[in-house]
Motif scaffolding. Structure first.
Motif, PDB file in Angstrom:
ATOM      1  N   ARG A   9       0.843  -1.201   0.000  1.00  0.00           N
ATOM      2  CA  ARG A   9       0.000   0.000   0.000  1.00  0.00           C
ATOM      3  C   ARG A   9       0.881   1.255   0.000  1.00  0.00           C
ATOM      4  NH1 ARG A   9      -2.351   1.091   4.628  1.00  0.00           N
ATOM      5  NH2 ARG A   9      -1.512  -0.638   5.828  1.00  0.00           N
ATOM      6  N   ASN A  11       2.535   4.424   1.389  1.00  0.00           N
ATOM      7  CA  ASN A  11       2.871   4.873   2.738  1.00  0.00           C
ATOM      8  C   ASN A  11       3.304   3.787   3.721  1.00  0.00           C
ATOM      9  OD1 ASN A  11       2.915   7.608   2.832  1.00  0.00           O
ATOM     10  ND2 ASN A  11       1.447   7.717   4.524  1.00  0.00           N
ATOM     11  N   VAL A  12       3.461   2.565   3.230  1.00  0.00           N
ATOM     12  CA  VAL A  12       3.923   1.516   4.151  1.00  0.00           C
ATOM     13  C   VAL A  12       5.447   1.540   4.314  1.00  0.00           C
ATOM     14  CG1 VAL A  12       1.992  -0.067   3.776  1.00  0.00           C
ATOM     15  CG2 VAL A  12       4.007  -0.229   2.311  1.00  0.00           C
ATOM     16  N   GLY A  13       6.120   2.290   3.409  1.00  0.00           N
ATOM     17  CA  GLY A  13       7.579   2.389   3.514  1.00  0.00           C
ATOM     18  C   GLY A  13       8.330   1.694   2.392  1.00  0.00           C
ATOM     19  N   LYS A  14       7.665   1.528   1.229  1.00  0.00           N
ATOM     20  CA  LYS A  14       8.317   0.842   0.107  1.00  0.00           C
ATOM     21  C   LYS A  14       9.564   1.585  -0.370  1.00  0.00           C
ATOM     22  CE  LYS A  14       4.730   0.926  -2.516  1.00  0.00           C
ATOM     23  NZ  LYS A  14       3.887   1.554  -1.476  1.00  0.00           N
ATOM     24  N   SER A  15       9.421   2.900  -0.575  1.00  0.00           N
ATOM     25  CA  SER A  15      10.581   3.600  -1.137  1.00  0.00           C
ATOM     26  C   SER A  15      11.700   3.735  -0.101  1.00  0.00           C
ATOM     27  CB  SER A  15      10.200   4.944  -1.750  1.00  0.00           C
ATOM     28  OG  SER A  15       9.513   5.731  -0.841  1.00  0.00           O
ATOM     29  N   THR A  16      11.328   3.802   1.177  1.00  0.00           N
ATOM     30  CA  THR A  16      12.364   3.813   2.228  1.00  0.00           C
ATOM     31  C   THR A  16      13.145   2.502   2.192  1.00  0.00           C
ATOM     32  OG1 THR A  16      10.873   5.155   3.599  1.00  0.00           O
ATOM     33  CG2 THR A  16      12.762   4.163   4.703  1.00  0.00           C
ATOM     34  N   LYS A  92       2.282  -0.908  12.028  1.00  0.00           N
ATOM     35  CA  LYS A  92       1.596   0.031  12.926  1.00  0.00           C
ATOM     36  C   LYS A  92       0.101   0.068  12.641  1.00  0.00           C
ATOM     37  CE  LYS A  92       5.154   3.251  14.417  1.00  0.00           C
ATOM     38  NZ  LYS A  92       5.832   4.537  14.100  1.00  0.00           N
ATOM     39  N   ASN A 118       6.691  -3.743   8.263  1.00  0.00           N
ATOM     40  CA  ASN A 118       7.554  -2.568   8.455  1.00  0.00           C
ATOM     41  C   ASN A 118       7.085  -1.681   9.616  1.00  0.00           C
ATOM     42  OD1 ASN A 118       9.720  -0.855   7.814  1.00  0.00           O
ATOM     43  ND2 ASN A 118       8.439   0.418   6.486  1.00  0.00           N
ATOM     44  N   LYS A 119       7.958  -0.758   9.956  1.00  0.00           N
ATOM     45  CA  LYS A 119       7.733   0.254  10.997  1.00  0.00           C
ATOM     46  C   LYS A 119       7.797  -0.336  12.398  1.00  0.00           C
ATOM     47  CE  LYS A 119       5.150   3.161   7.793  1.00  0.00           C
ATOM     48  NZ  LYS A 119       4.093   4.157   7.583  1.00  0.00           N
ATOM     49  N   ASP A 121       9.986  -0.327  14.686  1.00  0.00           N
ATOM     50  CA  ASP A 121      11.243   0.306  15.086  1.00  0.00           C
ATOM     51  C   ASP A 121      11.777  -0.294  16.380  1.00  0.00           C
ATOM     52  OD1 ASP A 121      10.717   1.873  12.879  1.00  0.00           O
ATOM     53  OD2 ASP A 121       9.905   3.536  14.050  1.00  0.00           O
ATOM     54  N   SER A 144      12.393  -2.618  10.244  1.00  0.00           N
ATOM     55  CA  SER A 144      12.243  -1.166  10.283  1.00  0.00           C
ATOM     56  C   SER A 144      13.105  -0.624   9.155  1.00  0.00           C
ATOM     57  CB  SER A 144      12.693  -0.594  11.625  1.00  0.00           C
ATOM     58  OG  SER A 144      12.793   0.819  11.525  1.00  0.00           O
ATOM     59  N   ALA A 145      12.442  -0.261   8.063  1.00  0.00           N
ATOM     60  CA  ALA A 145      13.183   0.220   6.903  1.00  0.00           C
ATOM     61  C   ALA A 145      13.936   1.497   7.268  1.00  0.00           C
ATOM     62  CB  ALA A 145      12.238   0.473   5.729  1.00  0.00           C
ATOM     63  N   GLU A 146      13.268   2.330   8.076  1.00  0.00           N
ATOM     64  CA  GLU A 146      13.852   3.613   8.429  1.00  0.00           C
ATOM     65  C   GLU A 146      15.115   3.434   9.262  1.00  0.00           C
ATOM     66  OE1 GLU A 146      11.065   7.143   8.509  1.00  0.00           O
ATOM     67  OE2 GLU A 146      11.324   6.653  10.639  1.00  0.00           O
TER      68      GLU A 146
HETATM   69  P1  GDP Z   1       5.784   4.252   0.271  1.00  0.00           P
HETATM   70  O1  GDP Z   1       4.653   5.153  -0.130  1.00  0.00           O
HETATM   71  O2  GDP Z   1       5.297   2.869   0.552  1.00  0.00           O
HETATM   72  O3  GDP Z   1       6.940   4.266  -0.683  1.00  0.00           O
HETATM   73  O4  GDP Z   1       6.303   4.777   1.697  1.00  0.00           O
HETATM   74  P2  GDP Z   1       7.544   5.737   2.065  1.00  0.00           P
HETATM   75  O5  GDP Z   1       8.832   4.996   1.969  1.00  0.00           O
HETATM   76  O6  GDP Z   1       7.418   6.987   1.304  1.00  0.00           O
HETATM   77  O7  GDP Z   1       7.264   5.975   3.614  1.00  0.00           O
HETATM   78  C1  GDP Z   1       6.034   6.493   4.076  1.00  0.00           C
HETATM   79  C2  GDP Z   1       6.193   7.092   5.449  1.00  0.00           C
HETATM   80  O8  GDP Z   1       6.496   6.058   6.394  1.00  0.00           O
HETATM   81  C3  GDP Z   1       7.327   8.087   5.538  1.00  0.00           C
HETATM   82  O9  GDP Z   1       6.923   9.158   6.365  1.00  0.00           O
HETATM   83  C4  GDP Z   1       8.448   7.306   6.184  1.00  0.00           C
HETATM   84  O10 GDP Z   1       9.300   8.123   6.934  1.00  0.00           O
HETATM   85  C5  GDP Z   1       7.684   6.364   7.094  1.00  0.00           C
HETATM   86  N1  GDP Z   1       8.435   5.122   7.335  1.00  0.00           N
HETATM   87  C6  GDP Z   1       9.006   4.310   6.406  1.00  0.00           C
HETATM   88  N2  GDP Z   1       9.661   3.291   7.010  1.00  0.00           N
HETATM   89  C7  GDP Z   1       9.485   3.449   8.349  1.00  0.00           C
HETATM   90  C8  GDP Z   1       9.927   2.712   9.499  1.00  0.00           C
HETATM   91  O11 GDP Z   1      10.619   1.702   9.432  1.00  0.00           O
HETATM   92  N3  GDP Z   1       9.511   3.185  10.712  1.00  0.00           N
HETATM   93  C9  GDP Z   1       8.750   4.306  10.835  1.00  0.00           C
HETATM   94  N4  GDP Z   1       8.419   4.686  12.071  1.00  0.00           N
HETATM   95  N5  GDP Z   1       8.335   5.032   9.782  1.00  0.00           N
HETATM   96  C10 GDP Z   1       8.696   4.613   8.551  1.00  0.00           C
END
Ligand code: GDP
Length: 167
Positions: A9, A11-16, A92, A118-119, A121, A144-146
């Motif tokens: 979906r 905002n799940v953190g794919k690009s991170t 989350k 993901n997320k 942390d 935790s991708a971040e």
């Molecule tokens: P995409 O739309 O799936 O590509 O998602 P993004 O990589 O743009 O990330 C969406 C949001 O989730 C951003 O605000 C990121 O900072 C946040 N995010 C991504 N990975 C993590 C993680 O491992 N932990 C937390 N807390 N936030 C994350």
């Protein structure tokens, strides 16, 4: 080179995750016949093996698309082109209907998939992973991708599937 697609979906953190996994060579691949959207590709080297990673988040949803239509399109692209799929879900938010539907598509495709929750942390508590067993795609992995946590285990899952040096 094996192609690894990242699906999930918005905002799940794919690009991170993509940026964590990607090597130096990141390129935008222009539309090819039969493919409606540009995809973001990177070449990555893990343990001396080269992979192509595709961030299917590069597919822009058409404005009238619902989330579900967008995710179906993503999953379809991954099913058609990938040798391995990383299905990213949000630990989350928990499991959603759209996750479940994409899970069904991926399961039916027979493509190898790992579910990356993901997320998470705080890796002390990985209990959010358990509801994702419902997807029927094997053991979900906490990441935790971040913060770069769980990434090694994730790569192990991918590499385990390609035991031989490919090209
Ligand atoms: P995409 O739309 O799936 O590509 O998602 P993004 O990589 O743009 O990330 C969406 C949001 O989730 C951003 O605000 C990121 O900072 C946040 N995010 C991504 N990975 C993590 C993680 O491992 N932990 C937390 N807390 N936030 C994350």
């Amino acid at each position: 080179k094996p192609i690894v697609a990242i699906v999930g979906r918005p905002n799940v953190g794919k690009s991170t995750l993509f940026n964590k996994l990607a090597g130096k060579k990141v390129s935008i691949v222009k539309d090819t016949p039969g493919v409606t959207r540009d995809r973001i590709y990177a070449e990555a080297e893990w343990l001396n093996r080269t992979f192509s990673i595709v961030d299917t988040g590069g597919i822009e949803p058409k404005t009238h698309d619902t989330l579900l239509q967008y995710m179906r399109q993503q999953a379809q692209l991954a099913i058609e082109t990938a040798d391995f799929v990383i299905f990213v879900v949000d630990g989350k938010c928990g499991l959603t209907d759209a996750d479940a539907e994409v899970g069904t598509m991926l399961r039916r495709s027979g493509k190898p998939v790992v579910v990356a929750v993901n997320k998470l942390d705080n890796m002390q508590d990985i209990s959010p992973i358990y509801e994702f067993y419902e997807l029927g795609l094997g053991d979900p992995l906490a990441i935790s991708a971040e913060q770069g946590k769980g990434i090694g285990d994730l790569l192990d899952e991918v590499i385990r599937f390609f035991p031989d040096e490919t090209e």
